[in-house]
Motif scaffolding. Structure first.
Motif, PDB file in Angstrom:
ATOM      1  N   GLY A 298      18.086  -3.897   0.955  1.00  8.76           N
ATOM      2  CA  GLY A 298      18.115  -2.713  -0.406  1.00  8.76           C
ATOM      3  C   GLY A 298      16.678  -2.137   0.039  1.00  8.76           C
ATOM      4  O   GLY A 298      16.095  -1.393   1.030  1.00  8.76           O
ATOM      5  N   GLU A 299      15.779  -1.842  -1.363  1.00 10.91           N
ATOM      6  CA  GLU A 299      14.507  -1.283  -1.075  1.00 10.91           C
ATOM      7  C   GLU A 299      13.596  -2.210  -1.097  1.00 10.91           C
ATOM      8  O   GLU A 299      12.504  -2.004  -1.178  1.00 10.91           O
ATOM      9  CB  GLU A 299      14.512  -0.528  -2.578  1.00 10.91           C
ATOM     10  N   GLY A 300      13.660  -3.574  -0.624  1.00  9.04           N
ATOM     11  CA  GLY A 300      12.734  -4.546  -0.141  1.00  9.04           C
ATOM     12  C   GLY A 300      12.102  -5.364  -0.926  1.00  9.04           C
ATOM     13  O   GLY A 300      11.092  -5.776  -0.888  1.00  9.04           O
ATOM     14  N   SER A 301      12.767  -5.754  -2.191  1.00  9.21           N
ATOM     15  CA  SER A 301      12.145  -6.702  -3.265  1.00  9.21           C
ATOM     16  C   SER A 301      11.860  -7.863  -2.563  1.00  9.21           C
ATOM     17  O   SER A 301      10.830  -8.555  -2.785  1.00  9.21           O
ATOM     18  CB  SER A 301      13.266  -6.607  -4.405  1.00  9.21           C
ATOM     19  N   LEU A 302      12.763  -8.460  -1.862  1.00 12.53           N
ATOM     20  CA  LEU A 302      12.693  -9.731  -1.435  1.00 12.53           C
ATOM     21  C   LEU A 302      11.318  -9.729  -0.260  1.00 12.53           C
ATOM     22  O   LEU A 302      10.616 -10.811  -0.106  1.00 12.53           O
ATOM     23  CB  LEU A 302      13.925 -10.617  -0.640  1.00 12.53           C
ATOM     24  N   VAL A 303      11.560  -8.637   0.699  1.00 13.66           N
ATOM     25  CA  VAL A 303      10.559  -8.482   1.614  1.00 13.66           C
ATOM     26  C   VAL A 303       8.881  -8.508   1.113  1.00 13.66           C
ATOM     27  O   VAL A 303       8.095  -8.959   1.373  1.00 13.66           O
ATOM     28  CB  VAL A 303      10.701  -7.123   2.488  1.00 13.66           C
ATOM     29  N   ARG A 304       9.003  -7.580   0.031  1.00 12.52           N
ATOM     30  CA  ARG A 304       7.668  -7.736  -0.656  1.00 12.52           C
ATOM     31  C   ARG A 304       7.186  -8.713  -1.287  1.00 12.52           C
ATOM     32  O   ARG A 304       6.111  -9.420  -1.174  1.00 12.52           O
ATOM     33  CB  ARG A 304       7.726  -6.450  -1.889  1.00 12.52           C
ATOM     34  N   ALA A 305       8.157  -9.462  -1.841  1.00 12.13           N
ATOM     35  CA  ALA A 305       7.832 -10.817  -2.375  1.00 12.13           C
ATOM     36  C   ALA A 305       7.339 -11.890  -1.394  1.00 12.13           C
ATOM     37  O   ALA A 305       6.371 -12.526  -1.418  1.00 12.13           O
ATOM     38  CB  ALA A 305       8.920 -11.484  -3.010  1.00 12.13           C
ATOM     39  N   GLY A 306       7.986 -11.976  -0.116  1.00 13.74           N
ATOM     40  CA  GLY A 306       7.455 -12.722   0.964  1.00 13.74           C
ATOM     41  C   GLY A 306       6.285 -12.414   1.187  1.00 13.74           C
ATOM     42  O   GLY A 306       5.317 -13.092   1.584  1.00 13.74           O
ATOM     43  N   LEU A 307       6.078 -11.039   1.403  1.00  8.47           N
ATOM     44  CA  LEU A 307       4.573 -10.709   2.177  1.00  8.47           C
ATOM     45  C   LEU A 307       3.403 -11.009   1.126  1.00  8.47           C
ATOM     46  O   LEU A 307       2.509 -11.646   1.480  1.00  8.47           O
ATOM     47  CB  LEU A 307       4.462  -9.149   2.108  1.00  8.47           C
ATOM     48  N   ASN A 308       3.637 -10.767  -0.283  1.00  9.36           N
ATOM     49  CA  ASN A 308       2.818 -11.274  -1.271  1.00  9.36           C
ATOM     50  C   ASN A 308       2.587 -12.879  -1.293  1.00  9.36           C
ATOM     51  O   ASN A 308       1.500 -13.269  -1.584  1.00  9.36           O
ATOM     52  CB  ASN A 308       3.240 -10.748  -2.688  1.00  9.36           C
TER      53      ASN A 308
ATOM     54  N   GLY B 285       2.736 -14.512   1.417  1.00  7.69           N
ATOM     55  CA  GLY B 285       2.052 -14.893   2.685  1.00  7.69           C
ATOM     56  C   GLY B 285       3.050 -15.197   3.993  1.00  7.69           C
ATOM     57  O   GLY B 285       2.443 -15.730   4.997  1.00  7.69           O
ATOM     58  N   PHE B 286       4.130 -14.934   3.718  1.00 10.99           N
ATOM     59  CA  PHE B 286       5.135 -15.098   4.739  1.00 10.99           C
ATOM     60  C   PHE B 286       5.363 -14.006   5.608  1.00 10.99           C
ATOM     61  O   PHE B 286       5.069 -12.763   5.456  1.00 10.99           O
ATOM     62  CB  PHE B 286       6.787 -15.621   3.995  1.00 10.99           C
ATOM     63  N   GLN B 287       5.678 -14.313   7.052  1.00  7.95           N
ATOM     64  CA  GLN B 287       6.099 -13.064   7.854  1.00  7.95           C
ATOM     65  C   GLN B 287       7.729 -12.744   7.605  1.00  7.95           C
ATOM     66  O   GLN B 287       8.472 -13.697   7.217  1.00  7.95           O
ATOM     67  CB  GLN B 287       6.075 -13.832   9.526  1.00  7.95           C
ATOM     68  N   VAL B 288       7.817 -11.633   7.412  1.00  8.67           N
ATOM     69  CA  VAL B 288       9.236 -11.203   6.824  1.00  8.67           C
ATOM     70  C   VAL B 288      10.288 -10.419   7.889  1.00  8.67           C
ATOM     71  O   VAL B 288       9.459  -9.483   8.335  1.00  8.67           O
ATOM     72  CB  VAL B 288       9.322 -10.732   5.601  1.00  8.67           C
ATOM     73  N   VAL B 289      11.258 -10.047   7.601  1.00  4.70           N
ATOM     74  CA  VAL B 289      12.102  -9.367   8.275  1.00  4.70           C
ATOM     75  C   VAL B 289      13.093  -8.835   7.324  1.00  4.70           C
ATOM     76  O   VAL B 289      13.848  -9.359   6.708  1.00  4.70           O
ATOM     77  CB  VAL B 289      12.958  -9.873   9.700  1.00  4.70           C
ATOM     78  N   GLY B 290      13.279  -7.699   7.015  1.00  9.73           N
ATOM     79  CA  GLY B 290      14.271  -6.831   6.246  1.00  9.73           C
ATOM     80  C   GLY B 290      15.163  -6.042   6.853  1.00  9.73           C
ATOM     81  O   GLY B 290      14.755  -5.242   7.917  1.00  9.73           O
TER      82      GLY B 290
END
Length: 75
Positions: free
Chosen positions: A6-16, A18-23
């Motif tokens: 979607g608009e990346g809520s989980l991606v932003r949370a993961g980044l915050n 400290g995780f490496q993320v793929v959206g």
């Protein structure tokens, strides 16, 4: 990995956190908004030193051609 980002809520949370993320998002409007949000988070976290990599339409075309070639050699 968030396959429906979607608009990346989980991606932003993961980044915050400290995780490496793929959206992954197929809808262009959501994808574009996610890109804006993620760029903002990365810029704030790294003071502009992080690189945001986007799988845009050019890469999608290249991926399609690679997939076609791969399919052609399977028997």
């Amino acid at each position: 990995v968030d396959p429906y980002a979607g608009e990346g809520s989980l991606v932003r949370a993961g980044l915050n956190m400290g995780f490496q993320v793929v959206g992954i998002e197929k809808e262009k409007t959501h994808y574009d908004r996610m890109g804006e949000h993620v760029r903002n988070v990365l810029t704030a976290m790294t003071r502009g030193k992080a690189q945001f990599v986007s799988f845009d339409e050019e890469h999608a075309e290249l991926n399609r051609k690679v997939q076609e070639a791969d399919d052609a050699i399977k028997f």
